[in-house]
Design a protein around this motif. Structure first.
Motif, short mmCIF file in Angstrom:
data_model
loop_
_atom_site.label_atom_id
_atom_site.label_comp_id
_atom_site.label_asym_id
_atom_site.label_seq_id
_atom_site.Cartn_x
_atom_site.Cartn_y
_atom_site.Cartn_z
N TYR A 97 -51.86 -41.09 25.50
CA TYR A 97 -52.60 -40.58 26.67
C TYR A 97 -51.77 -39.52 27.39
CZ TYR A 97 -53.95 -40.55 31.59
OH TYR A 97 -54.26 -40.14 32.88
N CYS A 98 -50.48 -39.81 27.62
CA CYS A 98 -49.61 -38.84 28.30
C CYS A 98 -49.51 -37.54 27.50
CB CYS A 98 -48.22 -39.44 28.51
SG CYS A 98 -48.17 -40.79 29.71
N GLN A 99 -49.45 -37.65 26.19
CA GLN A 99 -49.30 -36.44 25.37
C GLN A 99 -50.54 -35.56 25.41
OE1 GLN A 99 -46.50 -35.49 24.74
NE2 GLN A 99 -45.35 -36.64 23.19
N THR A 100 -51.72 -36.14 25.64
CA THR A 100 -52.91 -35.29 25.80
C THR A 100 -52.77 -34.45 27.07
OG1 THR A 100 -54.35 -36.86 27.05
CG2 THR A 100 -54.36 -37.01 24.62
N ARG A 101 -52.12 -35.01 28.08
CA ARG A 101 -51.87 -34.27 29.33
C ARG A 101 -50.81 -33.18 29.12
NH1 ARG A 101 -53.18 -36.76 34.21
NH2 ARG A 101 -51.23 -36.00 35.09
N VAL A 102 -49.75 -33.52 28.36
CA VAL A 102 -48.72 -32.54 28.05
C VAL A 102 -49.33 -31.38 27.26
CG1 VAL A 102 -46.59 -32.13 26.74
CG2 VAL A 102 -46.83 -34.22 28.11
N LEU A 157 -51.67 -38.84 17.60
CA LEU A 157 -51.99 -39.83 18.63
C LEU A 157 -52.35 -41.15 17.95
CD1 LEU A 157 -54.26 -37.46 20.75
CD2 LEU A 157 -51.82 -37.92 21.10
N VAL A 158 -51.58 -42.19 18.23
CA VAL A 158 -51.75 -43.49 17.59
C VAL A 158 -52.16 -44.51 18.66
CG1 VAL A 158 -50.63 -45.31 16.24
CG2 VAL A 158 -49.99 -42.92 15.88
N GLY A 159 -53.22 -45.27 18.38
CA GLY A 159 -53.65 -46.31 19.33
C GLY A 159 -53.89 -45.74 20.71
N THR A 160 -54.54 -44.58 20.77
CA THR A 160 -54.66 -43.80 22.01
C THR A 160 -55.35 -44.59 23.12
OG1 THR A 160 -54.87 -41.84 20.62
CG2 THR A 160 -55.47 -41.60 22.95
N ALA A 161 -54.70 -44.65 24.27
CA ALA A 161 -55.33 -45.27 25.45
C ALA A 161 -56.45 -44.35 25.92
CB ALA A 161 -54.29 -45.48 26.55
N ALA A 162 -57.68 -44.86 25.88
CA ALA A 162 -58.85 -44.10 26.31
C ALA A 162 -59.87 -45.07 26.87
CB ALA A 162 -59.44 -43.32 25.13
N GLY A 163 -60.59 -44.63 27.90
CA GLY A 163 -61.59 -45.51 28.50
C GLY A 163 -60.95 -46.67 29.25
N TYR A 164 -61.71 -47.73 29.42
CA TYR A 164 -61.22 -48.88 30.19
C TYR A 164 -60.36 -49.77 29.30
CZ TYR A 164 -60.96 -53.22 32.78
OH TYR A 164 -60.49 -54.35 33.41
N VAL A 165 -59.11 -49.96 29.70
CA VAL A 165 -58.18 -50.82 28.97
C VAL A 165 -57.83 -52.00 29.86
CG1 VAL A 165 -55.92 -50.97 27.86
CG2 VAL A 165 -57.28 -48.88 27.64
N GLU A 166 -58.20 -53.18 29.41
CA GLU A 166 -58.01 -54.39 30.23
C GLU A 166 -56.55 -54.58 30.58
OE1 GLU A 166 -59.58 -58.97 30.06
OE2 GLU A 166 -60.28 -57.55 28.56
N GLY A 167 -56.29 -54.95 31.83
CA GLY A 167 -54.93 -55.23 32.26
C GLY A 167 -54.19 -54.01 32.77
N THR A 168 -54.69 -52.81 32.43
CA THR A 168 -54.04 -51.61 32.98
C THR A 168 -55.04 -50.84 33.83
OG1 THR A 168 -54.37 -50.48 30.85
CG2 THR A 168 -52.19 -51.38 31.28
N ARG A 169 -55.92 -50.03 33.20
CA ARG A 169 -56.83 -49.25 34.04
C ARG A 169 -57.77 -48.43 33.18
NH1 ARG A 169 -55.02 -43.96 35.02
NH2 ARG A 169 -53.19 -43.44 33.81
#
Length: 212
Positions: free
Chosen positions: A114-119, A135-147
């Motif tokens: 996720y951070c690298q998409t911003r970079v 990008l591996v296992g990219t955090a996208a959308g709603y991820v439980e426990g984080t945001r």
């Protein structure tokens, strides 16, 4: 190609950034690698981040794996990706001073992806786009426990790898992000979020893609 692991420190916007550097002689590029979420125990020694670094070193790149804020010897407080993006750019600036103005590959796992998409967006805006993203296992959308992750658009040739059995970031989240971008996703059957017993497949996918 091989390179010894060296620990280096770089001054970042929030203080010291601790980095594992692997720099072969005459590298063909710089690989900046971002680890998963610190709240889940993410660090630059994470197995996926390690695998990405070793893969890029074998391809002739100098690999830089910083610790995010609050992890190891890196100062500062977790900043949901904003400050982490600034830190990654500071590490990249230092890497270019060490290695020269050579192509830059961005690689990340989970929160790091996720951070690298911003970079990538910041580099694009500055007129010096990255050579390619992994990008591996990219955090996208709603991820439980984080945001909720509002993951940036990335170029079409980005290599997006996800496990079919990812219990942290559902595959559907990544499809929902990738579909409007016409972005292919490489799905590894049976792989969980951390790619247990599937790390070699990450290495193989990236290596094949780079050699074409």
């Amino acid at each position: 190609m091989r390179a010894p692991e060296e620990k280096i420190n770089v001054a970042g916007p929030a203080g010291n950034i601790e980095i594992i550097m692997e720099r072969p002689d005459a590298p063909r590029g710089i690989a900046l690698i971002a680890h998963p979420h610190p709240i889940g125990g993410g660090a630059n020694t994470n197995k996926v981040a390690y695998t990405l670094a070793k893969t890029f070193v074998s391809l002739g790149y100098a690999a830089f794996r910083p610790n995010f804020r609050g992890v190891g010897g890196t100062q500062g407080v977790h900043d949901e990706g904003r400050g982490e993006t600034d830190d990654l750019l500071a590490v990249l600036h230092d890497a270019k001073l060490r290695c020269g103005d050579i192509p830059v590959a961005l690689a990340g796992f989970s929160f790091g992806a996720y951070c690298q998409t911003r970079v990538a967006r910041r580099l694009e805006e500055s007129g010096h786009p990255a050579q390619r993203l992994v990008l591996v296992g990219t955090a996208a959308g709603y991820v439980e426990g984080t945001r909720q992750y509002d993951t940036e658009a990335v170029p079409h040739d980005s290599i997006v790898i996800h496990g079919s059995n990812d219990e942290t970031v559902p595959l559907a989240n990544v499809f929902a992000w990738a579909q409007p971008l016409d972005l292919p996703v490489v799905v590894v059957p049976g792989a969980d979020h951390f790619f247990h017993r599937r790390l070699h497949q990450i290495r193989d996918i990236v290596t094949r893609a780079w050699r074409h």
